[in-house]
Write a protein that holds these residues in place. Structure first.
Motif, PDB file in Angstrom:
ATOM      1  N   THR A 157     -70.505  -8.763  -4.993  1.00 31.20           N
ATOM      2  CA  THR A 157     -69.285  -9.776  -5.588  1.00 31.20           C
ATOM      3  C   THR A 157     -68.978 -10.659  -4.298  1.00 31.20           C
ATOM      4  N   SER A 158     -69.381 -10.079  -3.494  1.00 30.40           N
ATOM      5  CA  SER A 158     -69.188 -11.473  -2.131  1.00 30.40           C
ATOM      6  C   SER A 158     -70.090 -12.392  -2.275  1.00 30.40           C
ATOM      7  N   VAL A 159     -71.475 -12.288  -2.560  1.00 31.98           N
ATOM      8  CA  VAL A 159     -72.394 -13.351  -2.749  1.00 31.98           C
ATOM      9  C   VAL A 159     -71.894 -14.199  -4.076  1.00 31.98           C
ATOM     10  N   GLY A 160     -71.477 -13.222  -4.968  1.00 28.35           N
ATOM     11  CA  GLY A 160     -71.371 -14.059  -6.249  1.00 28.35           C
ATOM     12  C   GLY A 160     -69.940 -14.979  -6.119  1.00 28.35           C
ATOM     13  N   VAL A 161     -69.041 -14.685  -5.459  1.00 31.84           N
ATOM     14  CA  VAL A 161     -67.866 -15.557  -5.103  1.00 31.84           C
ATOM     15  C   VAL A 161     -68.083 -16.568  -4.301  1.00 31.84           C
ATOM     16  N   PHE A 162     -68.968 -16.312  -3.269  1.00 37.58           N
ATOM     17  CA  PHE A 162     -69.695 -17.375  -2.521  1.00 37.58           C
ATOM     18  C   PHE A 162     -70.251 -18.384  -3.272  1.00 37.58           C
ATOM     19  N   LEU A 163     -71.167 -18.133  -3.971  1.00 37.09           N
ATOM     20  CA  LEU A 163     -72.022 -19.201  -4.835  1.00 37.09           C
ATOM     21  C   LEU A 163     -70.901 -19.920  -5.711  1.00 37.09           C
ATOM     22  N   MET A 164     -70.078 -19.264  -6.495  1.00 29.92           N
ATOM     23  CA  MET A 164     -69.106 -19.908  -7.317  1.00 29.92           C
ATOM     24  C   MET A 164     -68.274 -20.782  -6.623  1.00 29.92           C
ATOM     25  N   ARG A 165     -67.828 -20.459  -5.266  1.00 25.63           N
ATOM     26  CA  ARG A 165     -66.944 -21.311  -4.540  1.00 25.63           C
ATOM     27  C   ARG A 165     -67.457 -22.584  -3.854  1.00 25.63           C
ATOM     28  N   LYS A 166     -68.697 -22.174  -3.296  1.00 22.93           N
ATOM     29  CA  LYS A 166     -69.298 -23.306  -2.399  1.00 22.93           C
ATOM     30  C   LYS A 166     -70.434 -23.770  -2.774  1.00 22.93           C
TER      31      LYS A 166
END
Lengths: 158, 151
Positions: B108-117
């Motif tokens: 979930t952390s990696v997914g959020v990072f990719l979506m945000r950054k």
């Protein structure tokens, strides 16, 4: 209306500002260390209590004064409080005043606070926090004077 | 009465949980990248508004369901909101505050990072969904407990 003085841990600067506001500390002279040591919550708030609003008293205009700690997330927590109250039908422009008391902190108070609250070195840290506050005491007196001015204007008191 | 789902940025785990709570998505099979990207509040954030509550809807008990960002200050925000609720006469019990950081994981952390950054939003959403599905039972239990509870 209710006034919240906020700082990092609700242990030092917010306590001092709220105490000046309520007359627990003088605004015309520099109080000695014993005054600070007698204040409710001064250098006493624990990490688990940060975020809890503490009631400090009622001022001369019948306004309740609170202190609250917000760590390094002051904007976030302020937004959360204001947003929650507005969603609950409270007019925060009328009913709430949030005052940042951390602006008056200096290195001595910061370091003393860390030593006392985080490391448990109260005998070393507490006097240092007091020394730091005393050095910048005029700032807190001015801050409270500004707050009272705004408070009066919001309450339509001349 | 207010149910507040919170996660680090407010618009990811919290948005999925709020949608599950409200029945906007019905279960595990609907946790797919193209559906979660369409959820109300999903991925919405702005630095100035971090901490603001976003109303997602009303549940079957008439409770308001909100999402919000709490970064690493979740316990502090909980104490602050319960405190001000009490001070302003709204009642300490008027808030059910659910921190979803406990159901987050590496994916979930990696997914959020990719979506945000990055621009890899679909890939990020896919990885995020994979992460949620890995922890779905825990997430469902948190939501179910809260949905069934009478405030």
């Amino acid at each position: 209306m209710k006034i919240f003085y906020y700082c990092y841990g609700s242990a030092h600067t917010s306590v001092v500002a709220a105490s000046i506001h309520l007359g627990l500390l003088p605004s015309n002279t520099l109080p000695d260390a014993s005054y600070f040591e007698r204040l409710p919550h001064y250098d006493k708030t624990t990490s688990e209590e940060i975020g809890t609003p503490f009631f400090m008293g009622i001022d001369e205009y019948n306004v309740e004064i609170y202190i609250i700690g917000m760590t390094g997330e002051r904007e976030l927590i302020k937004n959360a409080m204001v947003s929650f109250l507005e969603n609950s039908g409270i007019d925060t422009d009328e009913e709430l005043m949030m005052v940042d008391a951390l602006q008056g902190v200096n290195i001595k108070t910061r370091f003393g606070g860390f030593a006392s609250r985080r490391l448990g070195l109260v005998k070393f840290g507490r006097p240092l926090t007091i020394k730091g506050i005393q050095e910048n005491y005029h700032y807190f007196v001015r801050l409270v004077a500004d707050v009272k001015q705004k408070e009066k204007s919001r309450l339509n008191i001349t | 009465l207010n149910v507040i789902y919170t996660c680090y940025w407010g618009g990811y785990l919290a948005a999925v949980a709020a949608s599950l709570h409200l029945g906007i998505i019905k279960g595990k099979e609907e946790i797919v990248w193209h559906k979660i990207l369409m959820l109300p509040g999903f991925g919405e954030e702005s630095r100035e508004k971090l901490g603001n509550l976003r109303l997602i809807g009303y549940d079957e008990k008439g409770r308001r369901v909100f999402i919000m960002a709490s970064k690493k200050a979740s316990p502090i925000i909980k104490r602050a909101l319960c405190g001000v609720a009490d001070i302003f006469g709204l009642g300490k019990g008027s808030i059910k505050y659910i921190d979803l950081n406990i159901v987050g994981n590496f994916f979930t952390s990696v997914g959020v990072f990719l979506m945000r950054k990055t621009r890899f939003i679909r890939l990020g959403a896919w990885i995020f969904c994979f992460g949620i599905l890995n922890n779905y039972e825990k997430l469902e239990a948190v939501i179910q407990n809260n949905r069934d509870e009478n405030l």
